[in-house]
Design a protein around this motif. Structure first.
Motif, PDB file in Angstrom:
ATOM      1  N   ALA A 128      38.896  43.804  81.031  1.00 30.95           N
ATOM      2  CA  ALA A 128      39.041  42.420  81.484  1.00 30.95           C
ATOM      3  C   ALA A 128      37.910  42.015  82.421  1.00 30.95           C
ATOM      4  O   ALA A 128      37.430  40.876  82.381  1.00 30.95           O
ATOM      5  N   ALA A 129      37.468  42.943  83.271  1.00 29.20           N
ATOM      6  CA  ALA A 129      36.445  42.631  84.270  1.00 29.20           C
ATOM      7  C   ALA A 129      35.041  42.643  83.699  1.00 29.20           C
ATOM      8  O   ALA A 129      34.170  41.889  84.145  1.00 29.20           O
ATOM      9  N   GLY A 130      34.797  43.506  82.712  1.00 31.93           N
ATOM     10  CA  GLY A 130      33.435  43.769  82.283  1.00 31.93           C
ATOM     11  C   GLY A 130      32.874  44.914  83.100  1.00 31.93           C
ATOM     12  O   GLY A 130      33.274  45.138  84.249  1.00 31.93           O
ATOM     13  N   ASP A 131      31.929  45.633  82.508  1.00 28.85           N
ATOM     14  CA  ASP A 131      31.438  46.852  83.160  1.00 28.85           C
ATOM     15  C   ASP A 131      30.806  46.593  84.516  1.00 28.85           C
ATOM     16  O   ASP A 131      31.041  47.324  85.488  1.00 28.85           O
ATOM     17  N   HIS A 132      29.991  45.549  84.623  1.00 29.47           N
ATOM     18  CA  HIS A 132      29.262  45.327  85.879  1.00 29.47           C
ATOM     19  C   HIS A 132      30.216  44.966  87.020  1.00 29.47           C
ATOM     20  O   HIS A 132      30.095  45.487  88.139  1.00 29.47           O
ATOM     21  N   ASP A 133      31.178  44.080  86.752  1.00 28.30           N
ATOM     22  CA  ASP A 133      32.111  43.711  87.817  1.00 28.30           C
ATOM     23  C   ASP A 133      33.091  44.836  88.119  1.00 28.30           C
ATOM     24  O   ASP A 133      33.565  44.960  89.251  1.00 28.30           O
ATOM     25  N   PHE A 134      33.401  45.663  87.128  1.00 29.39           N
ATOM     26  CA  PHE A 134      34.240  46.833  87.411  1.00 29.39           C
ATOM     27  C   PHE A 134      33.530  47.753  88.398  1.00 29.39           C
ATOM     28  O   PHE A 134      34.145  48.246  89.362  1.00 29.39           O
ATOM     29  N   LEU A 135      32.244  47.978  88.187  1.00 33.74           N
ATOM     30  CA  LEU A 135      31.495  48.837  89.108  1.00 33.74           C
ATOM     31  C   LEU A 135      31.344  48.175  90.475  1.00 33.74           C
ATOM     32  O   LEU A 135      31.385  48.852  91.504  1.00 33.74           O
ATOM     33  N   ARG A 136      31.193  46.861  90.513  1.00 35.70           N
ATOM     34  CA  ARG A 136      31.130  46.171  91.810  1.00 35.70           C
ATOM     35  C   ARG A 136      32.452  46.321  92.554  1.00 35.70           C
ATOM     36  O   ARG A 136      32.461  46.514  93.782  1.00 35.70           O
ATOM     37  N   MET A 137      33.559  46.231  91.837  1.00 38.52           N
ATOM     38  CA  MET A 137      34.858  46.454  92.468  1.00 38.52           C
ATOM     39  C   MET A 137      34.929  47.846  93.073  1.00 38.52           C
ATOM     40  O   MET A 137      35.535  48.052  94.129  1.00 38.52           O
ATOM     41  N   MET A 138      34.288  48.819  92.418  1.00 40.67           N
ATOM     42  CA  MET A 138      34.304  50.192  92.896  1.00 40.67           C
ATOM     43  C   MET A 138      33.219  50.457  93.944  1.00 40.67           C
ATOM     44  O   MET A 138      33.029  51.594  94.349  1.00 40.67           O
ATOM     45  N   GLY A 139      32.523  49.429  94.375  1.00 40.11           N
ATOM     46  CA  GLY A 139      31.535  49.595  95.434  1.00 40.11           C
ATOM     47  C   GLY A 139      30.230  50.193  94.966  1.00 40.11           C
ATOM     48  O   GLY A 139      29.443  50.677  95.787  1.00 40.11           O
ATOM     49  N   ILE A 140      29.982  50.178  93.657  1.00 44.09           N
ATOM     50  CA  ILE A 140      28.730  50.733  93.141  1.00 44.09           C
ATOM     51  C   ILE A 140      27.769  49.583  92.872  1.00 44.09           C
ATOM     52  O   ILE A 140      27.918  48.829  91.899  1.00 44.09           O
ATOM     53  N   ALA A 141      26.836  49.434  93.762  1.00 42.91           N
ATOM     54  CA  ALA A 141      25.803  48.404  93.678  1.00 42.91           C
ATOM     55  C   ALA A 141      24.741  48.778  94.690  1.00 42.91           C
ATOM     56  O   ALA A 141      24.971  49.599  95.577  1.00 42.91           O
ATOM     57  N   ARG A 142      23.568  48.205  94.544  1.00 46.11           N
ATOM     58  CA  ARG A 142      22.577  48.387  95.595  1.00 46.11           C
ATOM     59  C   ARG A 142      23.199  47.864  96.886  1.00 46.11           C
ATOM     60  O   ARG A 142      23.829  46.816  96.904  1.00 46.11           O
ATOM     61  N   SER A 143      23.021  48.578  97.959  1.00 45.41           N
ATOM     62  CA  SER A 143      23.823  48.329  99.151  1.00 45.41           C
ATOM     63  C   SER A 143      23.421  47.067  99.906  1.00 45.41           C
ATOM     64  O   SER A 143      24.172  46.594 100.744  1.00 45.41           O
ATOM     65  N   SER A 144      22.246  46.515  99.658  1.00 46.68           N
ATOM     66  CA  SER A 144      21.809  45.363 100.434  1.00 46.68           C
ATOM     67  C   SER A 144      22.402  44.072  99.886  1.00 46.68           C
ATOM     68  O   SER A 144      22.495  43.867  98.686  1.00 46.68           O
TER      69      SER A 144
END
Length: 922
Positions: free
Chosen positions: A284-300
């Motif tokens: 439902a979220a899509g891969d990129h937003d799922f990873l953002r929900m899990m805190g996986i993103a460049r930290s800045s």
């Protein structure tokens, strides 16, 4: 009701507390270990899909969080990338998982006790709808909180029911499919268990229940031994029904000699069920937003809060210029911001908050800013900061551009609470103009800004409008990945030497000194020095603009450095760098009960008690690559007081730290240790200041509210200090109407109860997340505490029908059986997708396969999809998501018998069953 499968790490606490999972003995698996296993597996699967879809290989160099995040971000993350946000996200989910035991200890439906199957599934259904709505609105923190609670209830089903005793090895998919019925439930008059005098029999389920595959669960009685005749008990400590015939209990929370096999089967089923749920949310979220929900993103994250009154034209131009510079110079690099946030404010308006991951969108939005009106009046600055703090991810850097004082000063306590809750840093770039200074600004008018900046670990940079462009270099410094603070101090006026340790992992080391009438001397470990008048010296380059001195080191020697600062005016000192060696932390307090542990404190720790912290340390190759020597509390202002904490290693990089003597006033955490990779000492410091309080607030929100409906929040307040009339202030960042008592009369050591109501308007979009900040101040204003809560507004969902896929044709006759002959031949699939009973298909995404997917208009009653791929790629899976987040899947394989498959990605049995069910639907 105990955590799934173990005398656990779960910490129960008071209502305003969230729960930390800290191992304190016992056997078997726990909610934490089950949740961790499922989350890490699903994150790895998602990372692999994202990286491989970009044409690269997903090859983590090791199993640590740091190495997983590094590999997940792909080739752009060629330098240092911190896993701190990922680790914090996991801890949030674990904590909220445990809140279910805390807040719903007596509730059968939250734990699938007492045969409350329909009610338990209802909680899961409502929770998943809330998660999906929050993710759509990028409210990832709210989504994580609900995810933790939903996973707890789902996992409890396998421990508290007889699902595995019935011989089931796969999860019960109907629990997350509300469109499918719950079947073969034992009714209340059907006996289900035999008597177990010893209390721990291997299998108490009656033979006819096993034969008929009837589903039941144990009854739990905490205050009463009453249960329906012949029914199973939950069993264990606290269950009074377990002493009533049939005695014993069927829970598989812990592993013992009588249930070891069932315990293991329940663990495996709970992990698989958690994966089912996560895969549905991912779809439902899509891969990129799922990873953002899990805190996986460049930290800045680049976050601007900008005053748009008439005198700010030059400042807005400079803010626009620096935003463009960040976007243009960092695009495509590891330092490209993961998100851009913009909050304008004026008088009397502020907002809206604009947040985007698209650099071009941010360019467009910031280009629209224009200065107008309000030249002579203070502005709604704090309202703008409140929006930024509640909208930006935790631990963000927020930059405020203004030339006037704040009009909405009544929000100062709220801003202070939000800073401490989010651990975000707020810095002010102030360009006061003389006309406004004469008419509305006294010499001390900016003290509120200084207080908040110091509390957050930010800075107040005062420059002329002509100098502003030079001062904004500090924003370029912090809009980077893996930023850490080595040292931060503040002094009212003093000649003092500050030692600090630089280690081999640090890069781009920068020293900031803010203040006036300052002299300083910097000395490296070899004794080489450089003074403030040497713009380009042996140790670094010095830039002076306004009240800011920025030193960028060119000498990177490891060891103990010293900087001597002298001034007769207040000043601040800050040393930062880039490194993956960092730590995340929470203040916790112990709690006693059947499962004693430690609870994360929402607010300031209680005065008169030792300070306890749960600290998670991250190294370059996981926690094993660092050795922690000291953790303690240190004051930022005034004379330094360092207290060495007693450290208990809890495993996986987690440590419980106890500091018997807490410094008076505001303090931060200082951690020292050794980096085994470079064999050098390191030190790291938290930036958010904290202090203790004698006030305690108990409040909890663990459900959503519908638009137009009134939500009642019961809370209570207690003080260990002097009694009297304590003022109550509640703010929410969405401006929803509220009612609450303005004060409470407290007696020492006794709680006073209060009610708060909040009503989101009927037109509030589903997925809106409101942040409530309750602040309580003593009669003399000498003591203050807070609780920060989140309330999700979710429209009731009645559409639970997944989009339906029907394969129309497959053209794969030309594909050979053997791998060496597959190229360059191709195969093709055609399918029709419908959502006739639902809200309409919103998105179609290729999930597996290296071919090309195309489809007709999504607004059509029947969407025609076509997939074409090389015969070397023999599996295709694509998903269709409707407007409310229901996920349907199309799966097809052309793998032929008689020869080895060319490219086959194996699916777990539960997904095959899910696909079969989906494909079979009319």
């Amino acid at each position: 009701m105990s955590p799934v499968l173990g005398i656990t790490l779960l910490a129960l606490a008071l209502s305003s507390r969230t729960v930390a999972f800290i191992p304190i003995g016992g056997s078997g698996s726990t909610h934490v270990s089950i949740t961790r296993t499922a989350l890490l597996q699903k994150v790895k699967e998602t990372c692999r899909a994202v990286v491989e879809a970009s044409g690269h290989q997903f090859n983590p160099t090791g199993s640590s969080f740091e190495e997983l995040v590094q590999a997940c971000l792909g080739p752009a993350a060629s330098g240092d990338v911190s896993a701190g946000m990922f680790r914090s996200a996991l801890q949030e989910i674990y904590a909220q998982n445990g809140v279910v035991d805390l807040n719903h200890y007596f509730s059968a439906k939250h734990h699938f006790n007492s045969e409350a199957f329909l009610e338990g599934r209802g909680l899961i259904t409502e929770g998943v709808a809330s998660i999906k709505a929050n993710v759509r609105n990028e409210n990832f923190k709210a989504a994580r909180a609900t995810l933790g609670r939903v996973l707890h209830t789902l996992q409890d089903f396998y421990s508290h029911s007889n699902w595995v005793e019935l011989g089931n090895t796969e999860p019960y998919i109907n629990l997350i499919r509300p469109d499918l019925p719950l079947e073969n439930l034992a009714d209340v008059d059907t006996p289900t268990c035999s008597d177990c005098a010893g209390g721990t029999c291997a299998n108490q389920i009656l033979s006819n229940i096993l034969k008929k595959k009837k589903l039941t669960s144990g009854y739990m009685g905490i205050s009463s031994a009453t249960k329906p005749q012949g029914k199973c008990s939950h069993g264990g400590t606290g269950d009074m029904t377990s002493e009533e015939v049939p005695r014993g209990g069927i829970n598989k929370d812990d592993s013992h000699s009588g249930n070891a096999a069932f315990h293991k089967a329940a663990v495996n089923a709970a992990i698989s069920a958690s994966l089912q749920l996560l895969e549905d949310i991912r779809g439902a979220a899509g891969d990129h937003d799922f990873l953002r929900m899990m805190g996986i993103a460049r930290s800045s994250v680049v976050c601007f809060v900008i005053d748009t009154t008439g005198s700010m034209s030059d400042d807005i131009n400079q803010a626009r210029s620096i935003a463009y510079k960040i976007i243009d110079t960092k695009k495509g690099t590891q330092d490209e911001p993961s998100e851009y946030i913009l909050v304008p404010f004026n008088d009397p308006d502020f907002g809206p908050m604009i947040r985007t991951t698209d650099a071009n969108v941010m360019k467009k939005e910031i280009s629209k800013l224009k200065a107008k009106g309000g030249d002579d009046a203070p502005e709604m600055c704090f309202s703008g900061i409140q929006l930024a703090l509640t909208g930006a991810p935790a631990s963000s850097d927020i930059y405020v551009f203004t030339d006037a004082i704040a009009k909405d000063y009544d929000l100062k306590d709220t801003i202070s609470a939000l800073i401490r809750s989010t651990k975000s840093r707020v810095s002010f770039l102030i360009t006061p103009i003389s006309r406004r200074s004469r008419r509305s600004v006294s010499a001390a008018s900016f003290d509120d800004y200084k207080d908040l900046a110091l509390a957050s670990g930010g800075q107040v940079i005062q420059v002329s409008k002509k100098e502003l462009s030079q001062a904004t270099d500090v924003i370029l410094d912090t809009s980077t990945s893996a930023l850490v603070t080595v040292l931060q101090r503040a002094r009212n006026s003093k000649d003092e030497t500050f030692p600090f340790v630089l280690d081999g992992s640090l890069k781009n080391i920068t020293i900031y000194i803010t203040g006036t009438s300052i002299t300083f001397t910097l000395t490296n470990p070899a004794g080489v020095s450089q003074g403030q008048n040497e713009a380009s010296g042996k140790l670094g380059t010095i830039q002076t603009v306004g009240n800011l001195r920025r030193v960028r080191l060119t000498d990177m020697q490891t060891g103990t450095w010293k900087i001597r600062v002298n001034s007769n005016q207040p000043y601040t000192l800050k040393v930062t760098g880039q490194s993956t060696i960092t730590f995340v932390y929470d203040f916790v307090e112990p709690f006693q009960g059947p499962h004693p542990g430690y609870a994360v404190i929402n607010g300031r720790p209680q005065a008169g008690q030792p300070a306890k912290l749960l600290v998670s340390v991250l190294g370059r190759k996981g926690p094993s690559s660092v050795t922690v020597g000291e953790i303690g509390l240190v004051t930022v202002s005034g004379s330094e007081v360092f207290n060495h904490g007693k450290i208990s290693d809890m495993g996986n990089g987690d440590m419980l730290v106890t500091v018997d003597k807490v410094p008076e006033g505001e303090f931060v955490i200082l951690l020292k240790g050794n980096d085994t990779v470079s064999n050098s000492l390191f030190q790291r410091q938290s930036t958010t200041q904290m202090s203790v309080s004698k006030v305690n607030i108990e409040a909890v929100i663990d459900s959503s509210v519908e638009p137009g409906q009134t939500f009642l929040l019961k809370f209570r307040v207690m003080t260990e200090g002097a009694g009297g009339t304590y003022s109550i202030n509640v703010k929410n960042d969405k401006g929803f109407p509220m009612s609450f008592p303005p004060s409470l009369n407290l007696q020492t050591g006794q709680y006073a109860n209060a009610n708060l109501t909040i009503t989101p308007p009927s037109n509030t979009p589903s997925g809106t997340d409101a942040t409530l900040t309750i602040s309580v101040r003593s009669p003399t204003s000498s003591d203050f505490n807070y609780a920060v809560l989140r309330l999700s507004v979710i429209t009731k969902i009645t559409d639970f029908h997944q989009p339906v896929c029907k394969v129309v044709s497959v053209q794969a006759d030309d594909c050979p059986k053997h791998v060496l002959k597959c190229s360059p031949l191709r195969w093709e699939l055609s399918a029709n997708l419908t959502d006739g009973k639902g809200t309409g298909i919103k998105r179609i995404t290729l999930q597996q396969g290296n071919g090309t997917l195309s489809y007709t208009s999504l607004s059509a009653p029947v969407v025609q999809a076509t997939y074409s791929a090389s015969c070397c790629s023999q599996i295709v899976e694509f998903i269709a998501v409707d407007e409310v987040g229901n996920v349907g899947r199309c799966y097809h394989s052309i793998v032929q018998s008689g020869g080895p498959p060319v490219l086959t990605l194996s699916l777990p049995l539960w997904l095959c069953l899910l696909v079969s069910t989906f494909m079979a639907r009319p």
